[in-house]
Design an enzyme around this catalytic site. Structure first.
Site, PDB file in Angstrom:
ATOM      1  N   ASP A  89       5.384  15.863   0.502  1.00  0.00           N
ATOM      2  CA  ASP A  89       6.251  15.002   1.503  1.00  0.00           C
ATOM      3  C   ASP A  89       7.193  16.474   2.117  1.00  0.00           C
ATOM      4  O   ASP A  89       7.314  17.259   1.414  1.00  0.00           O
ATOM      5  CB  ASP A  89       7.370  14.082   0.856  1.00  0.00           C
ATOM      6  CG  ASP A  89       7.342  12.701   1.166  1.00  0.00           C
ATOM      7  OD1 ASP A  89       8.751  13.356   2.033  1.00  0.00           O
ATOM      8  OD2 ASP A  89       7.841  11.972   0.747  1.00  0.00           O
ATOM      9  N   PHE A 116      -2.289  -3.612  -2.889  1.00  0.00           N
ATOM     10  CA  PHE A 116      -1.579  -4.655  -2.967  1.00  0.00           C
ATOM     11  C   PHE A 116      -1.042  -4.823  -4.213  1.00  0.00           C
ATOM     12  O   PHE A 116      -1.043  -5.368  -5.216  1.00  0.00           O
ATOM     13  CB  PHE A 116      -3.033  -5.591  -3.570  1.00  0.00           C
ATOM     14  CG  PHE A 116      -4.021  -5.966  -2.250  1.00  0.00           C
ATOM     15  CD1 PHE A 116      -3.468  -6.755  -0.810  1.00  0.00           C
ATOM     16  CD2 PHE A 116      -5.316  -5.187  -1.684  1.00  0.00           C
ATOM     17  CE1 PHE A 116      -4.299  -6.979  -0.249  1.00  0.00           C
ATOM     18  CE2 PHE A 116      -6.274  -5.123  -0.743  1.00  0.00           C
ATOM     19  CZ  PHE A 116      -5.838  -6.067  -0.277  1.00  0.00           C
ATOM     20  N   PHE A 145       3.947 -18.769  -5.870  1.00  0.00           N
ATOM     21  CA  PHE A 145       4.965 -18.126  -4.492  1.00  0.00           C
ATOM     22  C   PHE A 145       5.314 -19.987  -3.531  1.00  0.00           C
ATOM     23  O   PHE A 145       5.189 -19.988  -2.648  1.00  0.00           O
ATOM     24  CB  PHE A 145       3.810 -17.150  -2.972  1.00  0.00           C
ATOM     25  CG  PHE A 145       3.752 -15.870  -3.204  1.00  0.00           C
ATOM     26  CD1 PHE A 145       4.781 -15.321  -3.052  1.00  0.00           C
ATOM     27  CD2 PHE A 145       2.882 -15.250  -4.800  1.00  0.00           C
ATOM     28  CE1 PHE A 145       4.585 -14.112  -2.863  1.00  0.00           C
ATOM     29  CE2 PHE A 145       2.972 -14.117  -5.154  1.00  0.00           C
ATOM     30  CZ  PHE A 145       4.182 -13.481  -4.165  1.00  0.00           C
ATOM     31  N   GLY A 170      14.141 -21.350  -2.198  1.00  0.00           N
ATOM     32  CA  GLY A 170      15.062 -20.013  -2.409  1.00  0.00           C
ATOM     33  C   GLY A 170      15.476 -20.060  -1.219  1.00  0.00           C
ATOM     34  O   GLY A 170      16.022 -20.326  -0.280  1.00  0.00           O
ATOM     35  N   CYS A 191       7.285  -5.115   2.876  1.00  0.00           N
ATOM     36  CA  CYS A 191       5.846  -6.023   3.192  1.00  0.00           C
ATOM     37  C   CYS A 191       6.231  -7.151   4.041  1.00  0.00           C
ATOM     38  O   CYS A 191       5.857  -6.811   5.234  1.00  0.00           O
ATOM     39  CB  CYS A 191       5.111  -6.260   1.891  1.00  0.00           C
ATOM     40  SG  CYS A 191       5.000  -4.174   1.138  1.00  0.00           S
TER      41      CYS A 191
END
Length: 459
Positions: A30, A156, A260, A264, A271
């Site tokens: 990094d 994922f 899902f 809400g 993402c």
């Protein structure tokens, strides 16, 4: 295997730590010297359950190291993971400057065959750009340009469950070429991911472009399900329907499933928002108009305003002199990530109307202070209307209502008699439908959920 991870953000750090846990020799690069210093001193720059344990253990046994030295990182790994950020550009497209900078450095310093893996979420065609960038650097060095292969291996990982997702994946998507170098790289990838396939084969092999597209398609589908349910929830409020009952009813259909489908106050994070925008941008480049995804994004933008609108409908447009408690700042539980969090939109609305707010989050308080200071940089006097408290119940003191934005487990079972006693008015605006409206009515609490106005008389 010797592995280099370029980028120690959310994806890079989880990937590096988990691969080290499997016995690989991992070096993480990094360019942020402060972040590397934190990691080398035993700290963790992000909140992710379980990550601190595997980082500490693998640092101790020497399988996980951190550096800012680019040349050292390229020399270390036969496998080079590119896991840098791809933030949205002004037009919504993914900004590939960090991906291509990583590719340029690989080409500048590499010797011998390298498998270069795009782990960052990138649009279709990025692997070709990475390959051309590396090849250009090798040509300038007058070295063999046929000494690497670029693989697409999208992640994922769910924030808050990333370690578990990595160590127990439901699928591993790998896109590779079918030429000689691609087949050589494919053999390396099979060896790398062999520990995950002992019980059953979890790897899905495809061409590079299809792998790049799969990541965007997956996130776009999940975002679509969320916005679909949110739009139905808003209608449910009007017609006197309990969206939770509807969720169970449709989720029981195996063709739909339960995941899902929770209504809400909108999705956030790093993402879904940027990936939906990036996929829309890609479509426009090919003269396509993704009407559904445009609607998904529009619904989500609107949904982040719903809780504020419910407050205004109840208390009026001028909130001067009113004080609210807010539970949950992060965009989802088990993370301190404030990117595109619904709480930020709600706080802007309440503060601009004159309210003061006492806020609490189990882990995101420090990040919230940093992010909200930027949000209110032009109006620092408004920032002073937000107060941070150490305990969720402390936020309730003399508050006109409680607003719930993040569905942390710690908020699910409060002592309602104590909650009611602390609030000036026994009112809850529940942006995540944590509580049952009938139970709230029995407890003498005025309850406003999302799509849960089943007790409201239909006109």
């Amino acid at each position: 295997m010797k592995i280099t991870i370029i980028g120690t953000g959310y994806v890079g750090l989880v990937t590096g730590a988990c691969l080290a846990e499997l016995g690989n020799d991992v070096l993480c690069l990094d360019l942020d010297a402060n972040k590397v210093a934190i990691l080398n001193n035993g700290g963790i720059p992000i909140h992710e359950p379980g990550l601190d344990v595997i980082v500490a253990s693998n640092r101790a046994n020497g399988r996980l190291k951190f550096t800012t030295d680019i040349e050292q990182s390229v020399a270390h790994g036969d496998i080079q993971f590119i896991a840098v950020g791809t933030p949205p550009d002004e037009d919504g497209s993914a900004d590939l400057q960090y991906v291509l900078a990583a590719a340029k450095n690989i080409g500048k310093y590499m010797h011998g065959f390298k498998v270069v893996i795009d782990k960052s979420t990138v649009p279709v065609g990025t692997a070709e750009k990475v390959s051309k960038t590396i090849a250009s650097e090798l040509q300038q060095r007058k070295l063999d340009t046929a000494s690497f292969s670029v693989i697409s291996n999208p992640e994922f990982l769910k924030e808050g469950a990333a370690v578990e997702d990595f160590m127990r994946p439901d699928r591993i998507v790998i896109g590779s070429d079918n030429d000689a170098l691609g087949l050589k790289a494919k053999a390396v990838m099979k060896q790398l991911y062999a520990p995950f396939n002992r019980n059953r084969e979890r790897t899905y092999w495809m061409d590079v472009r299809s792998a790049e597209f799969t990541k965007y398609a997956a996130n776009a589908m999940l975002a679509t399900r969320i916005s679909f349910m949110n739009e139905l929830a808003n209608l449910a409020d009007r017609v006197g329907v309990d969206i939770e009952a509807v969720r169970h009813g449709i989720g029981s259909d195996p063709r739909i499933g339960h995941s899902f489908l929770y209504a809400g106050c909108g999705y956030g994070g790093s993402c879904f928002p940027k990936d939906v925008q990036a996929l829309e941008r890609t479509a426009r480049e090919y003269d396509q108009d993704l009407l559904i995804l445009r609607a998904v994004e529009s619904v989500n933008d609107h949904q982040k305003q719903v809780l504020g609108k419910k407050v205004v409908a109840r208390f009026g447009a001028d909130l001067t002199g009113l004080h609210f408690a807010l539970w949950g700042l992060a965009f989802k539980p088990n993370t301190d990530d404030m990117r595109a969090a619904s709480s930020r939109v709600l706080l802007q609305e309440l503060v601009s109307r004159g309210a003061t707010i006492a806020v609490h989050d189990p882990v995101a308080m420090d990040e919230a202070r940093r992010v909200l200071a930027l949000d209110f940089a032009a109006t620092p006097d408004q920032l002073a209307q937000i107060h941070y408290v150490k305990h969720p119940m402390d936020a309730l003191d003399n508050a006109d209502a409680l607003l719930i934005v993040t569905e942390w487990k710690a908020y699910r079972s409060p002592e309602f008699s104590q909650l009611k006693a602390k609030l000036k008015n026994p009112i809850i605006f529940d942006g995540r439908n944590l509580f049952d409206p009938i139970d709230m009515a029995d407890a003498g609490i005025e309850y406003h959920g999302i799509g849960r106005s089943v007790l409201t008389q239909v006109e």
